[in-house]
Design a protein around this motif. Structure first.
Motif, PDB file in Angstrom:
ATOM      1  N   UNK A  53       0.832  -1.202   0.000  1.00 27.20           N
ATOM      2  CA  UNK A  53       0.000   0.000   0.000  1.00 27.20           C
ATOM      3  C   UNK A  53       0.872   1.259   0.000  1.00 27.20           C
ATOM      4  N   UNK A  54       1.946   1.244   0.751  1.00 23.73           N
ATOM      5  CA  UNK A  54       2.838   2.404   0.813  1.00 23.73           C
ATOM      6  C   UNK A  54       3.546   2.649  -0.513  1.00 23.73           C
ATOM      7  N   UNK A  55       3.916   1.586  -1.188  1.00 21.82           N
ATOM      8  CA  UNK A  55       4.559   1.731  -2.499  1.00 21.82           C
ATOM      9  C   UNK A  55       3.591   2.389  -3.482  1.00 21.82           C
ATOM     10  N   UNK A  56       2.353   1.906  -3.513  1.00 23.67           N
ATOM     11  CA  UNK A  56       1.340   2.524  -4.380  1.00 23.67           C
ATOM     12  C   UNK A  56       1.113   3.980  -3.978  1.00 23.67           C
ATOM     13  N   UNK A  57       1.032   4.227  -2.680  1.00 21.35           N
ATOM     14  CA  UNK A  57       0.780   5.582  -2.192  1.00 21.35           C
ATOM     15  C   UNK A  57       1.901   6.532  -2.616  1.00 21.35           C
ATOM     16  N   UNK A  63      -5.707   4.592  -5.612  1.00 17.35           N
ATOM     17  CA  UNK A  63      -6.741   3.610  -5.940  1.00 17.35           C
ATOM     18  C   UNK A  63      -6.206   2.188  -5.796  1.00 17.35           C
ATOM     19  N   UNK A  64      -5.012   1.934  -6.312  1.00 20.04           N
ATOM     20  CA  UNK A  64      -4.426   0.587  -6.199  1.00 20.04           C
ATOM     21  C   UNK A  64      -4.082   0.250  -4.759  1.00 20.04           C
ATOM     22  N   UNK A  65      -3.641   1.240  -3.999  1.00 20.67           N
ATOM     23  CA  UNK A  65      -3.338   1.010  -2.585  1.00 20.67           C
ATOM     24  C   UNK A  65      -4.604   0.622  -1.825  1.00 20.67           C
ATOM     25  N   UNK A  66      -5.690   1.337  -2.103  1.00 15.90           N
ATOM     26  CA  UNK A  66      -6.971   1.035  -1.457  1.00 15.90           C
ATOM     27  C   UNK A  66      -7.460  -0.355  -1.862  1.00 15.90           C
ATOM     28  N   UNK A  67      -7.381  -0.653  -3.146  1.00 17.01           N
ATOM     29  CA  UNK A  67      -7.812  -1.972  -3.633  1.00 17.01           C
ATOM     30  C   UNK A  67      -6.989  -3.096  -3.003  1.00 17.01           C
ATOM     31  N   UNK A  68      -5.693  -2.884  -2.830  1.00 21.05           N
ATOM     32  CA  UNK A  68      -4.838  -3.915  -2.228  1.00 21.05           C
ATOM     33  C   UNK A  68      -5.326  -4.251  -0.825  1.00 21.05           C
ATOM     34  N   UNK A  89      -5.466   6.559   3.267  1.00 16.48           N
ATOM     35  CA  UNK A  89      -5.445   6.451   1.807  1.00 16.48           C
ATOM     36  C   UNK A  89      -6.730   7.002   1.192  1.00 16.48           C
ATOM     37  N   UNK A  90      -7.855   6.675   1.808  1.00 15.65           N
ATOM     38  CA  UNK A  90      -9.136   7.163   1.298  1.00 15.65           C
ATOM     39  C   UNK A  90      -9.195   8.688   1.354  1.00 15.65           C
ATOM     40  N   UNK A  91      -8.729   9.265   2.435  1.00 22.63           N
ATOM     41  CA  UNK A  91      -8.716  10.726   2.562  1.00 22.63           C
ATOM     42  C   UNK A  91      -7.814  11.352   1.509  1.00 22.63           C
ATOM     43  N   UNK A  92      -6.615  10.801   1.351  1.00 24.72           N
ATOM     44  CA  UNK A  92      -5.678  11.332   0.355  1.00 24.72           C
ATOM     45  C   UNK A  92      -6.229  11.184  -1.059  1.00 24.72           C
ATOM     46  N   UNK A 118     -16.786  11.188 -10.758  1.00 24.34           N
ATOM     47  CA  UNK A 118     -17.478   9.903 -10.893  1.00 24.34           C
ATOM     48  C   UNK A 118     -16.491   8.735 -10.889  1.00 24.34           C
ATOM     49  N   UNK A 119     -15.336   8.907 -11.524  1.00 24.83           N
ATOM     50  CA  UNK A 119     -14.314   7.854 -11.496  1.00 24.83           C
ATOM     51  C   UNK A 119     -13.860   7.591 -10.059  1.00 24.83           C
ATOM     52  N   UNK A 120     -13.775   8.646  -9.273  1.00 22.60           N
ATOM     53  CA  UNK A 120     -13.415   8.476  -7.867  1.00 22.60           C
ATOM     54  C   UNK A 120     -14.421   7.645  -7.105  1.00 22.60           C
ATOM     55  N   UNK A 121     -15.687   7.762  -7.511  1.00 20.24           N
ATOM     56  CA  UNK A 121     -16.734   6.974  -6.846  1.00 20.24           C
ATOM     57  C   UNK A 121     -16.577   5.480  -7.093  1.00 20.24           C
ATOM     58  N   UNK A 122     -15.856   5.100  -8.144  1.00 18.93           N
ATOM     59  CA  UNK A 122     -15.649   3.665  -8.383  1.00 18.93           C
ATOM     60  C   UNK A 122     -14.789   3.043  -7.279  1.00 18.93           C
ATOM     61  N   UNK A 123     -13.952   3.844  -6.648  1.00 19.46           N
ATOM     62  CA  UNK A 123     -13.117   3.361  -5.547  1.00 19.46           C
ATOM     63  C   UNK A 123     -13.747   3.723  -4.203  1.00 19.46           C
ATOM     64  N   UNK A 124     -14.362   4.872  -4.144  1.00 21.24           N
ATOM     65  CA  UNK A 124     -15.002   5.346  -2.915  1.00 21.24           C
ATOM     66  C   UNK A 124     -16.506   5.485  -3.145  1.00 21.24           C
ATOM     67  N   UNK A 125     -17.206   4.365  -3.303  1.00 22.52           N
ATOM     68  CA  UNK A 125     -18.636   4.449  -3.602  1.00 22.52           C
ATOM     69  C   UNK A 125     -19.397   5.170  -2.482  1.00 22.52           C
TER      70      UNK A 125
END
Length: 145
Positions: A53-57, A63-68, A89-92, A118-125
């Protein structure tokens, strides 16, 4: 058993997760399942997840960090440190989406800003901030979107 646990911890401290798990595999093969081995496995898995998660961040790929984190096992997802990382991560990510959408608004217009949000909502519905931003963009758009 303590030798295996110590070896695994040493590899873990060095960031070598594969070797840390390999030592635990060997310990389980020789000694069978033990709570200490399971606990060490969870510790390695958590460290590996937080590292990923930190590497993605660091690369800006929130988005990838959150998905992981969200694709990890339930026990890891419920760990206090992992939850704290996920919330950060969600806040950032939310802040990045809002900044990107606002920047797009001034360059490309309302529809691009709405698309980004809207694309952001795909990760943060159902994210209240993003939904509010979208509604704000729609309300002030010169034409109905």
């Amino acid at each position: 058993m303590q030798t295996y646990l110590d070896q695994s911890e040493s590899y873990l401290s060095a960031g070598n997760y594969t070797e840390a798990l390999a030592v635990l595999d060997t310990a389980e093969q020789l000694l069978g399942a033990h709570p200490e081995i399971k606990s060490q496995r969870q510790k390695v898995a958590k460290a590996q997840l937080l590292n990923t998660a930190s590497i993605f961040e660091k690369s800006g790929d929130y988005a990838s960090a959150i998905k992981a984190i969200q694709s990890s096992d339930t026990e890891l997802q419920n760990d206090a440190e992992v939850l704290q990382k996920l919330n950060s991560l969600k806040t950032n990510y939310r802040n990045k989406i809002v900044a990107d959408a606002d920047a797009a608004l001034s360059k490309s217009g309302y529809s691009e800003a709405i698309r980004i949000a809207n694309n952001g909502l795909s990760i943060l519905p159902d994210d209240a901030t993003l939904l509010s931003k979208i509604e704000g963009y729609k309300a002030y758009a010169p034409v109905s979107l």
